[in-house]
Design a protein around this motif. Structure first.
Motif, PDB file in Angstrom:
ATOM      1  N   PHE A   1       0.833  -1.200   0.000  1.00 48.77           N
ATOM      2  CA  PHE A   1       0.000   0.000   0.000  1.00 48.77           C
ATOM      3  C   PHE A   1       0.867   1.250   0.000  1.00 48.77           C
ATOM      4  N   ARG A   2       0.275   2.334  -0.501  1.00 52.96           N
ATOM      5  CA  ARG A   2       0.891   3.665  -0.428  1.00 52.96           C
ATOM      6  C   ARG A   2      -0.100   4.558   0.302  1.00 52.96           C
ATOM      7  N   ASP A   3       0.390   5.314   1.259  1.00 57.35           N
ATOM      8  CA  ASP A   3      -0.412   6.289   1.990  1.00 57.35           C
ATOM      9  C   ASP A   3       0.155   7.662   1.630  1.00 57.35           C
ATOM     10  N   PRO A   4      -0.417   8.327   0.610  1.00 53.92           N
ATOM     11  CA  PRO A   4       0.164   9.587   0.128  1.00 53.92           C
ATOM     12  C   PRO A   4       0.070  10.735   1.129  1.00 53.92           C
ATOM     13  N   ALA A   5      -0.816  10.640   2.112  1.00 54.99           N
ATOM     14  CA  ALA A   5      -0.958  11.727   3.077  1.00 54.99           C
ATOM     15  C   ALA A   5       0.273  11.837   3.978  1.00 54.99           C
ATOM     16  N   VAL A   6       0.976  10.737   4.227  1.00 54.40           N
ATOM     17  CA  VAL A   6       2.088  10.757   5.176  1.00 54.40           C
ATOM     18  C   VAL A   6       3.369  11.343   4.578  1.00 54.40           C
ATOM     19  N   PRO A   7       3.910  11.011   3.469  1.00 59.44           N
ATOM     20  CA  PRO A   7       3.718   9.813   2.651  1.00 59.44           C
ATOM     21  C   PRO A   7       4.534   8.636   3.177  1.00 59.44           C
ATOM     22  N   ARG A   8       4.007   7.435   2.904  1.00 58.35           N
ATOM     23  CA  ARG A   8       4.681   6.188   3.253  1.00 58.35           C
ATOM     24  C   ARG A   8       4.161   5.081   2.362  1.00 58.35           C
ATOM     25  N   CYS A   9       4.940   4.032   2.242  1.00 58.81           N
ATOM     26  CA  CYS A   9       4.540   2.831   1.524  1.00 58.81           C
ATOM     27  C   CYS A   9       4.948   1.647   2.380  1.00 58.81           C
ATOM     28  N   TYR A  10       4.181   0.562   2.296  1.00 65.72           N
ATOM     29  CA  TYR A  10       4.510  -0.587   3.127  1.00 65.72           C
ATOM     30  C   TYR A  10       3.950  -1.873   2.550  1.00 65.72           C
ATOM     31  N   ALA A  11       4.630  -2.961   2.890  1.00 69.32           N
ATOM     32  CA  ALA A  11       4.155  -4.316   2.623  1.00 69.32           C
ATOM     33  C   ALA A  11       3.627  -4.833   3.960  1.00 69.32           C
ATOM     34  N   ILE A  12       2.532  -5.591   3.927  1.00 65.62           N
ATOM     35  CA  ILE A  12       1.900  -6.021   5.171  1.00 65.62           C
ATOM     36  C   ILE A  12       1.255  -7.388   4.998  1.00 65.62           C
ATOM     37  N   ALA A  13       1.244  -8.154   6.095  1.00 64.10           N
ATOM     38  CA  ALA A  13       0.579  -9.461   6.099  1.00 64.10           C
ATOM     39  C   ALA A  13       0.024  -9.741   7.488  1.00 64.10           C
ATOM     40  N   MET A  14      -1.048 -10.484   7.523  1.00 63.60           N
ATOM     41  CA  MET A  14      -1.638 -10.936   8.777  1.00 63.60           C
ATOM     42  C   MET A  14      -0.941 -12.218   9.212  1.00 63.60           C
ATOM     43  N   ALA A  15      -0.887 -12.451  10.528  1.00 64.16           N
ATOM     44  CA  ALA A  15      -0.348 -13.714  11.044  1.00 64.16           C
ATOM     45  C   ALA A  15      -1.293 -14.848  10.646  1.00 64.16           C
ATOM     46  N   GLU A  16      -0.750 -16.043  10.625  1.00 64.01           N
ATOM     47  CA  GLU A  16      -1.573 -17.210  10.346  1.00 64.01           C
ATOM     48  C   GLU A  16      -2.663 -17.311  11.414  1.00 64.01           C
ATOM     49  N   PRO A  17      -3.836 -17.816  11.055  1.00 62.55           N
ATOM     50  CA  PRO A  17      -4.942 -17.930  12.022  1.00 62.55           C
ATOM     51  C   PRO A  17      -4.561 -18.806  13.221  1.00 62.55           C
ATOM     52  N   SER A  18      -5.187 -18.496  14.348  1.00 58.98           N
ATOM     53  CA  SER A  18      -4.953 -19.252  15.573  1.00 58.98           C
ATOM     54  C   SER A  18      -6.225 -19.256  16.409  1.00 58.98           C
ATOM     55  N   ARG A  19      -6.440 -20.328  17.149  1.00 61.91           N
ATOM     56  CA  ARG A  19      -7.585 -20.402  18.073  1.00 61.91           C
ATOM     57  C   ARG A  19      -7.199 -19.949  19.471  1.00 61.91           C
ATOM     58  N   LEU A  20      -5.933 -19.622  19.655  1.00 63.94           N
ATOM     59  CA  LEU A  20      -5.453 -19.197  20.961  1.00 63.94           C
ATOM     60  C   LEU A  20      -5.859 -17.742  21.228  1.00 63.94           C
ATOM     61  N   GLN A  21      -5.779 -17.361  22.492  1.00 65.61           N
ATOM     62  CA  GLN A  21      -6.132 -16.001  22.905  1.00 65.61           C
ATOM     63  C   GLN A  21      -5.326 -14.974  22.125  1.00 65.61           C
TER      64      GLN A  21
END
Length: 163
Positions: free
Chosen positions: A33-53
């Motif tokens: 993603f690119r956030d032009p207001a800041v500006p910044r760009c980043y790659a991002i991912a969610m952790a693998e699913p878990s049933r733990l707290q």
């Protein structure tokens, strides 16, 4: 070729106005993603699913802030609040990195570690962040690295012309 955003990434992005970010693409388990207001760009991912707290929705991000001359900064939002003084360790293909941390976040200790982590991510299949939570229990968050290299490259290119 970029695909539509997975539902988990969409949920992560709901917290900010939709117009604040430009989708640079989804690559495997990662997005850029690119956030032009800041500006910044980043790659991002969610952790693998878990049933733990989970106290927080964990994610990993690699960001670039061109006006601050910061590139490739690693950041982890952990799934739990950390114990005071807890050691946070990132493991990628047998390489171990001790991260700086506080609250529910962790990051590389310095630019050299940022670069080493990003390089290790490019050739590995997964990475795991482990620590001890505020209740004294050990926990871990695992991330698939499918698409991470391409998403990191897309984020770098997305901010390349910004001064």
């Amino acid at each position: 070729m970029p695909r539509r955003l997975p539902l988990l990434l969409i949920a992560l992005l709901i917290a900010a106005p939709a117009s604040a970010r430009d989708n640079l693409g989804v690559y495997g388990k990662w997005a850029a993603f690119r956030d032009p207001a800041v500006p910044r760009c980043y790659a991002i991912a969610m952790a693998e699913p878990s049933r733990l707290q989970r106290d927080f929705q964990p994610y990993a991000a690699i960001g670039t802030w061109p006006r601050r001359n910061e590139r490739g900064q690693i950041h982890f939002r952990l799934s739990r609040k950390l114990a005071q003084g807890a050691r946070v360790v990132l493991t990628i293909s047998g390489q171990r990195f001790e991260l700086s941390a506080g609250g529910g976040d962790a990051w590389a200790a310095d630019k050299r570690m940022d670069a080493a982590v990003a390089a290790a991510m490019r050739s590995a299949g997964s990475m795991t962040v482990s620590a001890r939570d505020a209740s004294g229990r050990n926990f871990a968050n695992t991330y698939a690295l499918s698409g991470a290299a391409t998403a990191m490259d897309a984020a770098q290119i997305g901010c390349a012309g910004i001064r």
